[in-house]
Structure formats: C-alpha cells, structure tokens
Enzyme design. Sequence first.
Site, PDB file in Angstrom:
ATOM      1  N   ALA A  70      55.268  13.893  41.224  1.00 45.34           N
ATOM      2  CA  ALA A  70      55.876  14.670  40.280  1.00 45.34           C
ATOM      3  C   ALA A  70      54.413  14.993  39.391  1.00 45.34           C
ATOM      4  O   ALA A  70      54.486  16.302  38.955  1.00 45.34           O
ATOM      5  CB  ALA A  70      56.780  13.785  39.103  1.00 45.34           C
ATOM      6  N   GLU A 128      49.490  19.885  42.394  1.00 43.06           N
ATOM      7  CA  GLU A 128      49.171  20.329  43.422  1.00 43.06           C
ATOM      8  C   GLU A 128      49.072  21.986  43.463  1.00 43.06           C
ATOM      9  O   GLU A 128      48.446  22.804  44.152  1.00 43.06           O
ATOM     10  CB  GLU A 128      49.805  19.916  44.530  1.00 43.06           C
ATOM     11  CG  GLU A 128      49.278  18.629  45.184  1.00 43.06           C
ATOM     12  CD  GLU A 128      50.189  18.222  46.443  1.00 43.06           C
ATOM     13  OE1 GLU A 128      51.454  18.397  46.250  1.00 43.06           O
ATOM     14  OE2 GLU A 128      49.473  17.945  47.569  1.00 43.06           O
ATOM     15  N   ASP A 157      29.657  55.748  30.906  1.00 42.92           N
ATOM     16  CA  ASP A 157      29.150  57.076  30.800  1.00 42.92           C
ATOM     17  C   ASP A 157      29.970  57.798  30.015  1.00 42.92           C
ATOM     18  O   ASP A 157      30.991  57.708  29.395  1.00 42.92           O
ATOM     19  CB  ASP A 157      28.955  57.622  32.149  1.00 42.92           C
ATOM     20  CG  ASP A 157      30.199  57.618  32.988  1.00 42.92           C
ATOM     21  OD1 ASP A 157      31.252  57.352  32.280  1.00 42.92           O
ATOM     22  OD2 ASP A 157      30.192  57.976  34.012  1.00 42.92           O
ATOM     23  N   ASN A 196      54.757  16.492  33.196  1.00 41.75           N
ATOM     24  CA  ASN A 196      54.356  15.432  34.026  1.00 41.75           C
ATOM     25  C   ASN A 196      53.907  14.118  33.306  1.00 41.75           C
ATOM     26  O   ASN A 196      54.305  13.286  33.634  1.00 41.75           O
ATOM     27  CB  ASN A 196      53.393  16.088  35.101  1.00 41.75           C
ATOM     28  CG  ASN A 196      53.938  17.161  35.941  1.00 41.75           C
ATOM     29  OD1 ASN A 196      54.945  17.477  35.856  1.00 41.75           O
ATOM     30  ND2 ASN A 196      53.074  17.734  36.546  1.00 41.75           N
ATOM     31  N   ASP A 251      61.647  21.916  35.712  1.00 46.97           N
ATOM     32  CA  ASP A 251      60.574  22.348  34.946  1.00 46.97           C
ATOM     33  C   ASP A 251      59.738  23.550  35.532  1.00 46.97           C
ATOM     34  O   ASP A 251      58.901  24.144  35.037  1.00 46.97           O
ATOM     35  CB  ASP A 251      59.805  21.228  34.277  1.00 46.97           C
ATOM     36  CG  ASP A 251      59.065  20.181  35.302  1.00 46.97           C
ATOM     37  OD1 ASP A 251      58.851  20.930  36.533  1.00 46.97           O
ATOM     38  OD2 ASP A 251      58.455  19.455  34.988  1.00 46.97           O
TER      39      ASP A 251
HETATM   40  P1  ATP Z   1      27.191  61.325  32.313  1.00 47.25           P
HETATM   41  O1  ATP Z   1      27.986  61.735  33.402  1.00 47.25           O
HETATM   42  O2  ATP Z   1      26.512  60.157  32.438  1.00 47.25           O
HETATM   43  O3  ATP Z   1      27.738  61.821  31.047  1.00 47.25           O
HETATM   44  P2  ATP Z   1      25.514  63.452  33.243  1.00 47.25           P
HETATM   45  O4  ATP Z   1      26.725  63.931  33.952  1.00 47.25           O
HETATM   46  O5  ATP Z   1      24.979  64.364  32.105  1.00 47.25           O
HETATM   47  O6  ATP Z   1      25.890  62.377  32.476  1.00 47.25           O
HETATM   48  P3  ATP Z   1      23.891  63.194  35.568  1.00 47.25           P
HETATM   49  O7  ATP Z   1      24.698  63.610  36.526  1.00 47.25           O
HETATM   50  O8  ATP Z   1      22.788  61.961  35.728  1.00 47.25           O
HETATM   51  O9  ATP Z   1      24.442  62.709  34.067  1.00 47.25           O
HETATM   52  O10 ATP Z   1      23.064  64.547  35.228  1.00 47.25           O
HETATM   53  C1  ATP Z   1      21.790  64.530  34.406  1.00 47.25           C
HETATM   54  C2  ATP Z   1      21.748  65.965  33.977  1.00 47.25           C
HETATM   55  O11 ATP Z   1      21.400  66.772  35.110  1.00 47.25           O
HETATM   56  C3  ATP Z   1      22.630  66.545  33.373  1.00 47.25           C
HETATM   57  O12 ATP Z   1      22.680  66.478  32.022  1.00 47.25           O
HETATM   58  C4  ATP Z   1      22.454  67.896  33.479  1.00 47.25           C
HETATM   59  O13 ATP Z   1      21.431  68.472  32.444  1.00 47.25           O
HETATM   60  C5  ATP Z   1      22.046  68.234  34.916  1.00 47.25           C
HETATM   61  N1  ATP Z   1      22.906  68.448  35.925  1.00 47.25           N
HETATM   62  C6  ATP Z   1      23.894  67.646  36.104  1.00 47.25           C
HETATM   63  N2  ATP Z   1      24.753  67.969  37.060  1.00 47.25           N
HETATM   64  C7  ATP Z   1      23.842  69.438  37.422  1.00 47.25           C
HETATM   65  C8  ATP Z   1      24.096  70.283  38.412  1.00 47.25           C
HETATM   66  N3  ATP Z   1      25.023  69.948  39.363  1.00 47.25           N
HETATM   67  N4  ATP Z   1      23.008  71.346  38.661  1.00 47.25           N
HETATM   68  C9  ATP Z   1      22.271  71.178  37.878  1.00 47.25           C
HETATM   69  N5  ATP Z   1      22.144  70.280  37.000  1.00 47.25           N
HETATM   70  C10 ATP Z   1      22.777  69.257  36.705  1.00 47.25           C
END
Ligand code: ATP
Length: 906
Positions: free
Chosen positions: A287, A291, A333, A704, A736
């Site tokens: 009891a 376990e 993020d 117990n 129980d």
């Molecule tokens: P988070 O998602 O953390 O808020 P973020 O998307 O801005 O941030 P990253 O994806 O690292 O983070 O991008 C960093 C930076 O790069 C961006 O702030 C933007 O200026 C640039 N960036 C993001 N995506 C592109 C893309 N597809 N083409 C060109 N530049 C980009």
Amino acid sequence: MSRDRRESQTPWSQSVSDVLERTDVSQSEGLTEKEVERRRARFGPNELREAERRRWVEILADQFKSFIVLLLAAAGIAAFVLGDVIEGVAIFAVLVINGAIGFVTEMRAVSSMESLQEITEIEARVRRAGEENGIPAEDLVPGDIVVLEAGDLVPADLRIVEPSKLQIDESALTGESVPVGKTSEPLDEDVPLAERENMLYKGTYVTRGSAEAVVAATGPDTELGHISASLQEAAEEQTPLQQKLDDLGQKLVPFLLVVATIVLVSGWLRGQDLFLMVETAIALAIATVPEGLPVVATLVLARGMWRMADRNALITNLASVETLGSTTIICTDKTGTLTENEMTVAEYELANGTVEVSGTGLDTDGTFQHGDQELDEPRDPVMQEALEVGVLCNNASVTEQEGETDATGDPMEVALLIAGLKGGLDRDELLDSMPEAREVSFDPSVKMMATYHDVNGDYKVAVKGAPEAVIESSTRIVTGDDTEELSGSDRKEWLQKSDRMAEDGLRVLALARKEVDSTENPPYEDLSLLGLVGFIDPPREEVRSTIQGCQDAGMRVIMVTGDHAGTARNIAHSVGLVDTDNVEVVEGRQLDDPENLSQEEKDRFVNASVFARVNPANKLDLIDLHQVVGSIVAMTGDGVNDAPALKKADIGVAMGQRGTQVAQEASDMILRDDNFESIYHAVREGRIIFSNIRKFVLYLMSCNLSELLAILIATLLGFPLPLLPLQILFLNVVTDIFPAFALGACGGSRDIMDRSPRNPDEPIMTRTHWTELGFYGILISVATIGAFVIGGSMHAGGMETEEAVTISFLTLAFAQLWHVFNVREVTSGILRNEVTENLYVWGALGLSTLILFGAVYLPGISLALSTTPLSLEGWLVVFGMSLIPLGVGQVEREFRRRFEIPQLDF
Ligand code: ATP
C-alpha cells in the site's frame, strides 16, 4: 530484401534519367497511389528502426514483476494452503485489479505520448500522381519525388534530380559543418559518402537553394539507418521529473520495510496471529510503496502536453515541460511573434522627397502622395525604379483571382509586390521583359539580397537590404534620370533618415541598383542608392497584456531582433515591453566579442530588454550571459542559423509557420501560430503540471502514511488491528487512487502566474511538504484510531468486533477522500479553489463513495473484507471522525496564511 536491393545500387553513378527509369517514376508525375501502396508493403515505413514501442504484453508483464507483488501472491497461495479460500481469492482479485489499473494507466500514458510524437512529426513535400502535397516523412517510399527548400530536413536518402543553388549541411553525417554544394551529375561508383555530390542523406539539411530529388532508400536502409541504433535508445530516457519521482519512491522503500517489520514483530509479540501479521505487513508494504508515481506523472505530463497543443504550443521534448515552469527569461524575436507580420509599405524616402503610400494589407488599391500632390503616371523616374527594384528583388508571389488576392512568401516581399501593383507594376510582366539571370539569396549576416536581370544582354542588379548595409555598399544615388555621387556626409544623412523612420516604428529597407555586363560581377559593390522604404507591421493586439502577464509571473521578456534599433525600440515601447521610448537598445555587434566584455558591460547586457541587429551567433552569447547568472532562458528562432541557439537555450522555441524544419527539430517547443501569447500559456501549463504532480504525490503519500501509522499506533498500543490486510489493499487499489488521478487534472490556482518561477533545483517534496505530509498522516491515523476506540466502546465485544473494524476502516477511507480538499493552495479560497472546481475530483469522490458503500453492503465483498453494515450511530462516528482531518487541515491552512508561516506551494 530491401537492403540487398539498396546495396546493389549506386544511384550516384547513374545519370538522372537512368535513376528515374530504374526507379520507374516520372519526375513530373511522381508515383501513383497504387504504386506507393505496393512499395510501402515491400519496403516498410520510412522509420529508422521499427520504433522500440513497448508492446502491451510487456507492459502487462511489468505490472507483476515487482518484489512486493510476488510477496502478495505468496500470501495468497499461503491462504489457499491454509484453507482460507475466501482470503486467497480476495488476494488474487486485488492482485488482478492492481495489475489492471497499472496496465491501463501505463497504456494510456504510452499511447498518449505516442500520439503526441505523431503531431510533431516532420513533413515531406512529395509529388504523387502529378500533385504536390505535404505528407508525413514516415510515409515516403523509394521512388517518391521529393521537393526540398532551404531549411528543410532531408527526409530519406535521395538522388538529386534537379538542384537549384543547393547547399547542404551534412555535419550530422560527416562531422563537417561547412555546407556543401550539390549537383545532379553522375559520379564514379566508388566515390566515398562525403563526396557524393548528387546524393542527399537523411539527417542532413538544406541550408540554401532548393531541389527535386528521388527517394533512393528509406528507413533502416538509409545511411543514417545503418548507424542509428544509439539514437533510438536515447529517446527512451526518463525525464528528470520521472527520475526524481522514481528516486523518491525508492528512497522510501527501506523506511517502509522497517516500519512494516516493526508492525509484524510487535503485533506478533503482543499475541496476534503470525499469519495475520505477515499479511498485514505485506499489505502495508504494497500500500505504501509509491511505485506508480512515475507512470501517473507521465499521464499528467501527457495531459498537460495535449492542453498545450490545444493552445498551439507543441512540446517536442518531454523534459522541457518541467523546465517551462521555471523559465525566468523569454527572449523573443519581433516580427511575427510580437507583431502581426502583416506588412504594408507606408512610405518611400527618395532623393527627391518623401512619398506616402495609402491602403493596407493585400488590398492593391492605393495612392502615392508626394507632399500635397497625388502622383499620377507618368510617375517620377526614381519612384518608378524604386517600385521596380522592390518587385524584382523578390521571391514572394501575389495572385489575384476573382477580386481575391492571395499571397505566398516573406510578408515584407509581399508588401513590396503589393506596392508595385498599386503603381501598376506586375512581377510576371516585368520578368518577361527582364528575366532573372541570377539570385544572391538573402543572408542574415550580410542583411542584403540581390537579383540579376537580363536587359538586352547586359544585366540590371536589383538590391534590397538593411539600410546601413545597402548605404554602405552604395557609391552613387539616383536623383532622376541621372545619378550623383554619394559622399560620406550624404551617407550619414541617409542613415539618419532611416533612423528617423525606424524610430517611428517603421521597418526600413534600402533599395539600390546597378548595371553590369556579367552575372559574375559581385552584387554588393558600387551600387546606386534609390532610397528607403518603410513598412508598417502592427503589434499583435494581445501582446501587451501577455507581456504584463509574464512580468507578473516573474519572467523578463527580452526582444531579440534582427531589425533596426529604432524600430525595435518603438515596437518594444508600444507593446509595453519597456516603459520609456528612450531605453537603451543593445546592438548585436556589441556582443561580438563575448570574451572581452567587462563585468560592467555584462551586467548592462543582462539587464537590457531590447537587442537589435542581432545575428544568430549573438543569440548564443546572449543566452550564455543569462545562463551564467542562473537564469532559465527560453529563446525563439526560425531560421536554419538559429538551430544552435535553440539547442543551447533551456527552452528553444521554434516558429511553426515561419520556422524552418531545422529550427523546429532543434527546438523543445514549436509555436503553431508563431504567437508570443502561446509561450505564456505554455509556461502556465508547465507550472500547472508541476503543481498537480506535487498535489497527487503529497496526497497519495499522506494517505499511505496514515494507513501505516494507524496500524503502527494500534499495534504499539496493544490494540487489535484497526484495518485488516485486505482492507488496506482495497483502500489502495480501489478507493484512493481515483482522487489522486483526479488531482492530476486540476486547473491550477488563480495565482499560479502571480508567483516567481520555481527554482529548477527544488525537490518535488520540499521540507514544508514533508512536514505537511507528516502532519496529515498523523491527523488521519489519529482520527481513525479515535473512531476505532469509540466504535469499540459502543458494544460489548469492544474493538475486536467486526463493527468496530468496519468503523475504523470507513473512517480512514472517508478521511482520505475528504483529504483531497486539503491539497489546495494556501492562497486560494476554502470553498472555491482549484480542487473544488475540478469536476474530476467530484466524480472520483462519488465513485469512491459508491465503492465504499459496496464494500459494506454487497454481501460477497463485505464477506471478503470482513465488514458489516453499520448502525446509524456507526455511520455518525464514521462521518464525524473522518471530517476531523479536513477541518483541522483547513484551520491549519488559515493559520499558516494569517501568521505567514512558510507557505505550502504546489
Ligand atoms: P526579427 O524577425 O527578429 O524581428 P528581422 O526579420 O528583421 O528580425 P533578420 O531576418 O535577421 O531579422 O533580418 C535582418 C535585416 O535584414 C532586416 O531588418 C532587414 O533589414 C533585412 N532583411 C530581412 N529580410 C530581407 C530580405 N528578404 N531581403 C533583403 N533584406 C532583408
């Protein structure tokens, strides 16, 4: 057989068409469903090893393997031998019921865990019968045509059919962490594994580019399958919590055995029947040894995980459920988690002024306003080109059908396409006149992306990226039909413009272009800047209150974004993450050299709440800074490069929608809706799970203990036994456990998110819990003995009578039932609390009460248990005495609260 087939083949030495022919599949159509069926029957599922599922027979057998059960069986046999058939049958019945309950519990736990695993399984995109669909990777068969893109895990061993700028991280297989390029060209038959450039192996992943490939081997036939035995075993490990519970049970065993022996010896010395005392000692041992705790804990964990899944948080790693409740720092993020990730272009900042764009979301109606003037066509050439570069340097797509706009791809790129459509530019039409000749994909460390477009034999390069990166790479600026030189001071001015836009909360990109004569020309040199484009991405509505909730729960929320400091600060302020709009924002590069940070800097960074321009490597250092000072860190991530940070964090949180498979695999939790709120709910659920486990452990162990003490006190006082062996077993096996299970489903007290996170090193049972356990144990046992004495004084026969024993048995049983109401939080109300609001508890009490009446009034059972129907006075004694522990327990609670004696937390 499948292995022979696989090993007789060397698909890397054949041409693509030969491979397709041999596997009997067409690239454009894929396999037919019928063929898939046939191959699945032949090759089996695409699992590494038939997952080591414990089969039900094993689980059943496990229920009867313990030493104590064997003892009980021996007692049963002895009863038969001594001619006590009823006793023998009853003991075996108890054995069977005990085994059945253990079995059902464990089966449920196992199947619940299995189905949880299923919902977090990886998907593969395959083409079958001409259609492309996502299917569980486990369903792949040799010959399937698989479509892969950056961030995907390779789901089986594949022969590449059509690669596009493909790069693969093969470190899982080769230990080499530099991504390797891939082709589809045939190779020599004897090239070693690491050099088979036209093969993709299960367990590796795509870092860049995309590909179509045909499945060459699945499951155990893959290269990983050959070396995976150890991988599977790791998955079966117990979580720290299950381990702790197991240890707790084990630790108690010697103590319980000593008490049982004392009972046996003292009872015998006082003239009790030896066989009865042996039986009693065995029953007590059965009891009281907890376990079943780890199994019940598994059930509670599984239930909690389902509830989290309902709220969009999928747990991929069981052990993290308990860590969740201890989380002190959430690094999140920004885009998509705190904000909606629904972007709209709001303005262009160009050499000749600011242009505001109206309209929101996917709506393609909108105007361009330059000061007071609405821009009509023919539009200003700079504006026109800015729109054009945004549309060209783009991987998203927008389709319009019957007035409905549908978009796929990065929301920022979608917004650029929509802005283009507002200005009459359609991507497909543009590409017809200037086809794309090369793409340099977005790279978070460079923060730019470029595409090359063929214009009459020369190439136009369209570039977009983070303003500081693009401005840095630009030497000229487009002012109209012409360009002018961009001086150092001009650059500064443009950076200031971009800061100003960011501080208004806009997400800012810069656009640039140049003309070159070859696609080999490097993309990010000598660019001509076109200007800046600002996007609105509204904060999610519920984020503000959720952040407040996190803070109330003793957790700090830290924004870790790749975006600009100004945008980060503005959004952080607008969602209530920081109080002022001039808070310090730490830039990722400040963390670049973690070894050389001064203590003062480290302290500053640990206290900072907003980090901007952070790259994936900075995330690792940030986690480290916090972990060194003892924090439990949850970190979100979505990209391939985030995988190390997700692994390093105590809780790695991957995005279900935006996240790559690689990030998801490295994580402990996947947010199906990418929403910050889901992290909060998961933490809450994690806390509830732990508190429920504590509740049922305390409850079950105090029940117990009360049985043990009741018998011990009685034998030491020279009383007859207040509980007979079968009654003890009956209580434990039948009554129980229902309330104990029900406690595992409590909803959590109202203040569960108003407390500080639990210290992860804190044991399940703290000193306060042990004190409380002893207190309740004594309380219930004393009430039982009291009832026994009163019951004995009611008739001439004294305590030896069946009635007296029935009274003490029922008093103990009901006292245990009422005792569930003692395991509530001190801070919750007496009448309305997480236990009283749990319907399962009421159900369990109802069921157990019925069973107890049955134990007294059903002739067969009452004969086996040696109980007898009670008179009204008898029942009054039972109810009066059994309610005492509840009453005293509640008074003690109030006492603790009034006088602030260490609280009993769950
Ligand atoms: P988070 O998602 O953390 O808020 P973020 O998307 O801005 O941030 P990253 O994806 O690292 O983070 O991008 C960093 C930076 O790069 C961006 O702030 C933007 O200026 C640039 N960036 C993001 N995506 C592109 C893309 N597809 N083409 C060109 N530049 C980009």
